[in-house]
Scaffold this motif. Structure first.
Motif, PDB file in Angstrom:
ATOM      1  N   MET A   1       6.312   6.856   0.308  1.00  0.00           N
ATOM      2  CA  MET A   1       5.256   6.511   1.712  1.00  0.00           C
ATOM      3  C   MET A   1       6.123   6.824   3.010  1.00  0.00           C
ATOM      4  SD  MET A   1       3.211   3.045   2.080  1.00  0.00           S
ATOM      5  CE  MET A   1       4.302   1.964   2.917  1.00  0.00           C
ATOM      6  N   LEU A   2       5.257   7.197   3.881  1.00  0.00           N
ATOM      7  CA  LEU A   2       6.052   7.556   5.181  1.00  0.00           C
ATOM      8  C   LEU A   2       6.392   6.110   5.955  1.00  0.00           C
ATOM      9  CD1 LEU A   2       3.566   9.970   6.691  1.00  0.00           C
ATOM     10  CD2 LEU A   2       5.691  10.240   6.576  1.00  0.00           C
ATOM     11  N   PRO A   3       7.310   5.794   6.628  1.00  0.00           N
ATOM     12  CA  PRO A   3       7.727   4.748   7.322  1.00  0.00           C
ATOM     13  C   PRO A   3       6.714   4.243   8.351  1.00  0.00           C
ATOM     14  CG  PRO A   3       9.050   6.441   8.442  1.00  0.00           C
ATOM     15  CD  PRO A   3       8.005   6.945   7.508  1.00  0.00           C
ATOM     16  N   PHE A   4       5.567   3.784   7.830  1.00  0.00           N
ATOM     17  CA  PHE A   4       4.500   3.189   8.760  1.00  0.00           C
ATOM     18  C   PHE A   4       4.898   2.018   9.640  1.00  0.00           C
ATOM     19  CE2 PHE A   4       1.849   5.737   5.638  1.00  0.00           C
ATOM     20  CZ  PHE A   4       1.115   6.629   6.390  1.00  0.00           C
ATOM     21  N   LYS A   5       5.694   1.147   9.145  1.00  0.00           N
ATOM     22  CA  LYS A   5       6.300  -0.098   9.929  1.00  0.00           C
ATOM     23  C   LYS A   5       6.613   0.639  11.295  1.00  0.00           C
ATOM     24  CE  LYS A   5       8.606  -4.118   9.382  1.00  0.00           C
ATOM     25  NZ  LYS A   5       7.459  -5.334   9.221  1.00  0.00           N
ATOM     26  N   THR A   6       7.437   1.721  11.310  1.00  0.00           N
ATOM     27  CA  THR A   6       7.966   2.281  12.381  1.00  0.00           C
ATOM     28  C   THR A   6       7.040   3.192  12.997  1.00  0.00           C
ATOM     29  OG1 THR A   6      10.017   2.609  10.790  1.00  0.00           O
ATOM     30  CG2 THR A   6      10.135   3.461  13.246  1.00  0.00           C
ATOM     31  N   LEU A   7       6.242   3.918  12.384  1.00  0.00           N
ATOM     32  CA  LEU A   7       5.172   4.779  12.888  1.00  0.00           C
ATOM     33  C   LEU A   7       4.222   3.875  13.556  1.00  0.00           C
ATOM     34  CD1 LEU A   7       5.216   7.387  10.300  1.00  0.00           C
ATOM     35  CD2 LEU A   7       6.196   7.711  12.607  1.00  0.00           C
ATOM     36  N   LEU A   8       3.851   2.790  13.107  1.00  0.00           N
ATOM     37  CA  LEU A   8       2.375   2.265  13.827  1.00  0.00           C
ATOM     38  C   LEU A   8       3.178   1.088  14.758  1.00  0.00           C
ATOM     39  CD1 LEU A   8      -0.072   2.068  10.797  1.00  0.00           C
ATOM     40  CD2 LEU A   8       0.214   3.855  12.817  1.00  0.00           C
ATOM     41  N   ASN A   9       2.590   1.005  16.023  1.00  0.00           N
ATOM     42  CA  ASN A   9       3.286   0.015  16.644  1.00  0.00           C
ATOM     43  C   ASN A   9       1.935  -0.924  17.270  1.00  0.00           C
ATOM     44  OD1 ASN A   9       5.245  -0.978  18.612  1.00  0.00           O
ATOM     45  ND2 ASN A   9       5.645   1.511  18.971  1.00  0.00           N
ATOM     46  N   ILE A  10       2.075  -1.939  16.584  1.00  0.00           N
ATOM     47  CA  ILE A  10       0.950  -3.029  16.729  1.00  0.00           C
ATOM     48  C   ILE A  10       1.198  -3.976  17.919  1.00  0.00           C
ATOM     49  CG2 ILE A  10      -0.616  -4.802  15.532  1.00  0.00           C
ATOM     50  CD1 ILE A  10      -0.710  -1.643  14.423  1.00  0.00           C
ATOM     51  N   GLN A  40      -2.464  11.764   0.788  1.00  0.00           N
ATOM     52  CA  GLN A  40      -3.247  10.680   0.855  1.00  0.00           C
ATOM     53  C   GLN A  40      -2.507   9.518   1.643  1.00  0.00           C
ATOM     54  OE1 GLN A  40      -2.790   9.628  -3.777  1.00  0.00           O
ATOM     55  NE2 GLN A  40      -3.774   7.908  -3.361  1.00  0.00           N
ATOM     56  N   LEU A  41      -2.980   8.542   2.040  1.00  0.00           N
ATOM     57  CA  LEU A  41      -2.652   7.527   2.614  1.00  0.00           C
ATOM     58  C   LEU A  41      -2.383   6.381   1.619  1.00  0.00           C
ATOM     59  CD1 LEU A  41      -4.763   8.633   5.159  1.00  0.00           C
ATOM     60  CD2 LEU A  41      -3.342   6.793   6.445  1.00  0.00           C
ATOM     61  N   PRO A  42      -1.319   5.216   1.908  1.00  0.00           N
ATOM     62  CA  PRO A  42      -1.005   4.140   1.201  1.00  0.00           C
ATOM     63  C   PRO A  42      -2.496   3.372   0.959  1.00  0.00           C
ATOM     64  CG  PRO A  42       0.008   3.896   3.423  1.00  0.00           C
ATOM     65  CD  PRO A  42      -0.685   5.418   3.341  1.00  0.00           C
ATOM     66  N   SER A  43      -2.349   2.678  -0.008  1.00  0.00           N
ATOM     67  CA  SER A  43      -3.679   1.749  -0.331  1.00  0.00           C
ATOM     68  C   SER A  43      -3.444   0.705   0.807  1.00  0.00           C
ATOM     69  CB  SER A  43      -3.514   1.198  -1.658  1.00  0.00           C
ATOM     70  OG  SER A  43      -2.502   0.287  -1.723  1.00  0.00           O
ATOM     71  N   THR A  44      -4.732   0.001   0.976  1.00  0.00           N
ATOM     72  CA  THR A  44      -5.032  -1.198   2.088  1.00  0.00           C
ATOM     73  C   THR A  44      -3.946  -2.095   1.616  1.00  0.00           C
ATOM     74  OG1 THR A  44      -6.681  -2.026   0.716  1.00  0.00           O
ATOM     75  CG2 THR A  44      -7.384  -0.363   2.422  1.00  0.00           C
ATOM     76  N   ARG A  45      -3.785  -2.446   0.378  1.00  0.00           N
ATOM     77  CA  ARG A  45      -2.884  -3.537  -0.107  1.00  0.00           C
ATOM     78  C   ARG A  45      -1.452  -3.164   0.293  1.00  0.00           C
ATOM     79  NH1 ARG A  45      -4.403  -7.199  -3.806  1.00  0.00           N
ATOM     80  NH2 ARG A  45      -6.261  -5.924  -4.428  1.00  0.00           N
ATOM     81  N   LEU A  46      -1.101  -1.965   0.148  1.00  0.00           N
ATOM     82  CA  LEU A  46       0.413  -1.565   0.336  1.00  0.00           C
ATOM     83  C   LEU A  46       0.530  -1.522   1.765  1.00  0.00           C
ATOM     84  CD1 LEU A  46       2.270  -0.833  -1.945  1.00  0.00           C
ATOM     85  CD2 LEU A  46       1.970   1.434  -1.348  1.00  0.00           C
ATOM     86  N   LEU A  47      -0.474  -0.972   2.373  1.00  0.00           N
ATOM     87  CA  LEU A  47       0.056  -0.784   4.019  1.00  0.00           C
ATOM     88  C   LEU A  47      -0.073  -2.202   4.737  1.00  0.00           C
ATOM     89  CD1 LEU A  47       0.526   0.905   6.457  1.00  0.00           C
ATOM     90  CD2 LEU A  47      -1.889   1.319   6.880  1.00  0.00           C
TER      91      LEU A  47
END
Lengths: 490, 490
Positions: A1-10, A40-47
C-alpha cells in the motif's frame, strides 16, 4: 500500500468536510500519476485505520469519486482508479522528455528592448517606499468581502454572462458617472464613460486610436514613463515642454503648437507625475483656450484627483469648455489599492464607440463582480466616506514626511510639498546619484521602488518619487533613518 | 426641515448598523448638493422622532460624520455641514451648463469601422443560446466566496502591492503550470508561463510582437473572428486554408508555406472555432513536422481543451516537438465562466519577457485575489473535480442537443457531433438565411448570440454556433421549439 498517511493531508479545522478533503487529494494523486489507472485502492477499513478516521468517512470519499467517475468499484468492495479518465495523461507525466520550450525559438518578434523592465523587489526588505500608492491597511476588507459574497450568486453570474458589457457593467457606469459628476464638476452621461483595467489601459486605447507612426505628441519632460512608453511604442515623435512650480509651461505649449503639427497633448494637471506639481488656475484657463483655438486632441490623466489637501481644488480640464477634445482618464486604483484595477475613460460617445471596439480585441469583458462590489459602496456613500478618511490620513502623512525629510535630509534632497497626491518629488543635490542611493538603501532593508529619474538636459538633478501615503510613522522614520545613515557615511 | 423620512432609506435587515446607514446616506445628500455647506441639520431628537429611531442612533451617526469631518458641531447641540469639504463642489453640480462632451470633438482617430460591434441583447428574452459557454449554475459559488474572504486581508493586499507580477502572481503560476503539465502532457516551468486577462489578451500580445504591417498570417477559413480582427488591425495580410472533417487542411498549409513568406500560423486544433472540428492525429503529426522544417511561428489557441468527451484525446501541438516555435494560449474562462477572465500564454522565457513588457503598457497588474482564489482550488484538487463534473454534464448535454436537433430540425440544419467543447456548428440548409432566423427567433424570446457566419467563397452555407453546455433540458427544448416553429411557418 502507498503511504497514504503521508500523501493525504487532513485538516480537521478546515471548513471543508474531511471526506471532501480526502476525495480532492485522491484526485490530485491520480492527476500526478501517483495513483495510476486501474490501480486498486486500499479497502475503506484499511485506509480508515491508516488515517485514524472512521470507515464511513472513507466510504463517503470513495462514493463521491465513484459518482464523479474517478473511481470504479466492484460490488462495493474493490475500489480501482478508472481507466477512462479524459483529463489525465500519466504516460506523458512519467516521460522525462525534454520540453520543446528549452529551445530558443526561431520566432521573429519585436523584443521591445527600449522599454524598461519593472524592478524585481529583493527579498528580505523591511520597508518599501513606493512611488505613491494608498495604504491598504485602511482598506475596508470586511465590507468588500460581504458585498462580494452577496453578489457572487448563480443569478448574478447568469446575468453578467448574458451581456457583453465590454465598456463596463451598467451598475458601475451609473454609480461612477454620478460620483464623477459630483466630485469633479463634470456633467457627463453614461454614454460618455467606459471602464478599463486601470488608467493604463485607457491611455493605451486612446493613444492607439489617435497616434500613427511619425505623429508628434506633446508631453512634459519629465513625464509619466509608462505614458511616454506607449506613445513611443506607437511610433510617435515626442515633443517636450518643461514643468515648473506652476505645472506644465503653457507658453511653451502654445509655442510648440505654432511650430509643429501636434496630433495629441498628454497632460497631468493634478499632482503631475513624476513632479507632483499642480497646474495653476491661470495656466489651466490659458490651456483651455489653446485647446479651443487649435481644436487640440488632449489626454488628461487625472490619476490622483481624489486626494487633495486644500479646500478649493482646481477642477479638471475636462469640466471646462473644450468642445469635446479632452479625453479624461482616471482610476479607482489609487483609492482602492493596486489589487483593484478599475480605470475609466471619458469622451464623446463616438470616440468611445471605437475605443470599445479596440478593447474587444484585447480584453473582452471586465470583472462584473468587482465592478458590482465597488458600485454598491459608491451607491450607499461608503466610498465617499472612505476617500474622506484616506484624505485625512494622507494629509497628515504628507505633513509628517515633509517635516521629517526637511529636518533630517536637507543635505541630500530638496522638494516642494505638494497640494495633494501620495508622493513627494525628491530632487537629489549635486553630489548624490539616485542609483547609488537606491542600491545602498536596499542593502539596509529599504526598498525605494519608484522609477528613478536621472539628470539630463531637462532635469537639473537626479530625482525619485517618495510615496508617503502608505507609510506609517515607524516606516517613515525607518526610511528617513536609512537615507540619513547612507548619506552621512558617504 | 428637509423630508428626511423620504430622503433616508433605512433597512433594518441589512448587515450594516443603522447608524452607519444614516451616516453614509447623509454623505450622499451632501455630495449631491441637497445638504449644502454650513446648512444646519435637525437636532438628534427631532430627526430621531422623524425616522422613528432612538436618539442615540442619530447621535452615533452625527458623531461618526463629525469624526470624519463631514459635519461640525457647536457644543454638541447644533450640527452643520462642514464648509471645508475637499471632494464636493455643489456649485458646479448646481450649474446647468452644457457638457463639452455634447459636442463632436475634432479629434482625428481610427474609427475601426471594419471591426464588428458586439450584438446588444434585446430585453425580454426567455432563453439565450450562446456560442459555447459553461453553465454558471454549477459554479461553486460558496467555495469561491470562502476562499476570496479568506484571502482578502490587509496582509494579502500588502503582499500583492509590494510586487508587480505583471505576468501573474507566483501562486497561480505554480498551480497552473503544474495543472497544465498534468492535463496536457506539457513539460513547462513557471518561466514558460504568463497570466493574461483571458485568451484574447494573450492573442493580442503575441500577435502584436510578431506581426508588422504587410506580414502574411496563415489562418483557417472560417476562423475565430476576434483573432482575424487582431491580425487585420495589425496590418497583416490573411492567407487562408480550408477546414474539413479532420480539421485544418495541412496539405494546404504545406502548400501555402511553399508559396508565401508566412510570418505566423494561427490554429485551433481542438474543437476549432467556429466549426468545432478536431485536428486528426495524422495531421497533427504532419503539422509538427512542417513547423520544424520551416521553423514556423505558431499560435496554438486551445481555448476548449478541458472539455473532451472521448477517452484518449489528442494532446496539444505544444506538447510535441516544435523547437519552441509554438506559442500555446488557453483560458480558464471556459471552465469558470465569463466573469473570471483568466487566460495564459506559454512560450520560451525570452519571448515572454517581451510579452510582459508589452502587457505593462496595457495592463500593469492582474487580480492577485482572483488568481489566489483559483490557485487554492487547483492546489487542493477541487478545480479538477469541478472540470470532471462539468465534463459529465456537458457530454450529456452534447448528446441531448445532438439528438433533439437531429430529430426535430433536420429540415433546417446539418452538423457533425463534436468530440468535445461546448457548441455545435449548425450549417443552415440552402433555403435558410441565418440573419433571418436569428431575427425571427429573437421576436419569440430566443436569443442566438453566437456570431453568425455567412455563405461565402469559403463557406457553402450560412452557419452559427449553438452553445449547448449552458442549456438545461427545458431551455434546450424551448430553443429547438422556437427554431422549429419559425422554420415550419416559413
Amino acid at each position: 500500500m502507498l503511504p497514504f498517511k503521508t500523501l493525504l493531508n487532513i485538516d480537521k479545522n478546515s471548513p471543508e468536510a474531511v471526506f471532501k478533503q480526502i476525495a480532492s487529494q485522491l484526485v490530485l494523486l491520480i492527476q500526478k500519476g501517483i495513483l495510476l489507472p486501474d490501480m486498486q485502492l486500499p479497502s475503506t477499513r484499511l485506509l480508515a485505520a491508516d488515517l485514524g478516521l472512521h470507515r464511513k468517512t472513507i466510504m463517503a470519499a470513495y462514493n463521491t469519486l465513484i459518482a464523479e467517475d474517478w473511481l470504479i468499484s466492484k460490488e462495493r468492495k474493490e475500489y480501482r482508479v478508472s481507466t477512462l479518465l479524459p483529463i489525465i495523461k500519466p504516460r506523458t507525466y512519467a516521460s522525462k522528455s525534454k520540453s520543446s520550450y528549452k529551445a530558443e525559438s526561431a520566432i521573429i518578434y519585436d523584443k521591445l528592448e527600449h522599454l524598461p523592465s519593472f524592478p524585481k523587489i529583493a527579498a528580505g526588505f523591511k520597508v518599501i517606499v513606493d512611488d505613491g500608492f494608498p495604504d491598504v491597511n485602511i482598506f475596508p476588507v470586511e465590507r468588500v468581502s460581504q458585498e462580494y459574497r452577496r453578489l457572487l450568486t448563480h443569478q448574478t453570474l447568469k446575468k453578467s454572462t448574458a451581456t457583453w458589457n465590454i465598456d463596463g457593467s451598467p451598475v458601475i457606469k451609473e454609480a461612477l458617472s454620478s460620483f464623477l459628476n459630483d466630485t469633479r464638476g463634470l456633467n457627463i452621461e453614461q454614454g460618455n464613460l467606459m471602464i478599463t483595467r486601470g488608467a493604463q489601459m485607457a491611455i493605451y486605447l486612446a493613444a492607439s486610436l489617435i497616434i500613427k507612426a511619425g505623429d508628434k505628441v506633446l508631453v512634459t519632460s519629465p513625464n509619466f514613463f509608462l505614458a511616454d512608453a506607449v506613445f513611443m511604442q506607437l511610433g510617435a515623435q515626442l515633443i517636450t515642454v518643461p514643468v515648473d512650480d506652476e505645472g506644465a509651461d503653457v507658453d511653451a505649449i502654445a509655442d510648440a503648437l505654432e511650430k509643429n503639427n501636434i496630433k495629441l497633448l498628454y497632460i497631468i494637471p493634478h499632482h503631475h507625475h513624476p513632479t507632483t506639481v499642480t497646474l495653476s488656475s491661470t495656466r489651466r484657463a490659458k490651456l483651455l483656450e489653446l485647446i479651443r483655438i487649435h481644436q487640440l486632441a488632449v489626454i488628461e490623466d487625472d490619476y490622483d484627483y481624489d486626494f487633495q489637501y486644500q479646500y478649493s481644488p482646481y477642477l479638471p480640464l475636462a469640466s471646462g469648455a473644450h468642445d469635446g477634445n479632452v479625453i479624461y482618464i482616471g482610476s479607482l486604483t489609487k483609492v482602492l489599492g493596486s489589487n483593484f484595477r478599475l480605470g475609466y475613460m471619458i469622451s464623446t460617445p463616438n470616440f468611445l464607440h471605437s475605443a470599445v471596439k479596440l478593447k474587444m480585441l484585447i480584453d473582452i469583458r471586465g470583472d462584473a463582480l468587482m465592478e458590482g462590489t465597488i458600485a454598491s459602496l459608491m451607491e450607499n456613500g461608503e466610498f465617499s466616506r472612505f476617500i474622506m478618511k484616506a484624505n485625512k490620513l494622507y494629509e497628515y502623512r504628507c505633513d509628517s514626511a515633509s517635516n521629517l525629510i526637511n529636518s533630517e535630509l536637507n543635505h541630500l534632497v530638496e522638494f516642494k510639498k505638494p497640494q495633494g497626491g501620495m508622493a513627494l518629488w525628491l530632487k537629489f543635490k549635486e553630489n548624490y546619484q539616485v542609483a547609488n542611493i537606491v542600491n545602498k538603501a536596499s542593502s539596509l532593508g529599504l526598498q525605494l521602488i519608484g522609477m528613478p529619474y536621472f539628470k539630463s538636459s531637462d532635469l537639473t538633478h537626479d530625482a525619485i518619487r517618495f510615496g508617503f501615503a502608505s507609510l506609517n510613522e515607524k516606516e517613515l522614520e525607518f526610511a528617513v533613518d536609512v537615507l540619513k545613515k547612507i548619506t552621512f557615511a558617504k
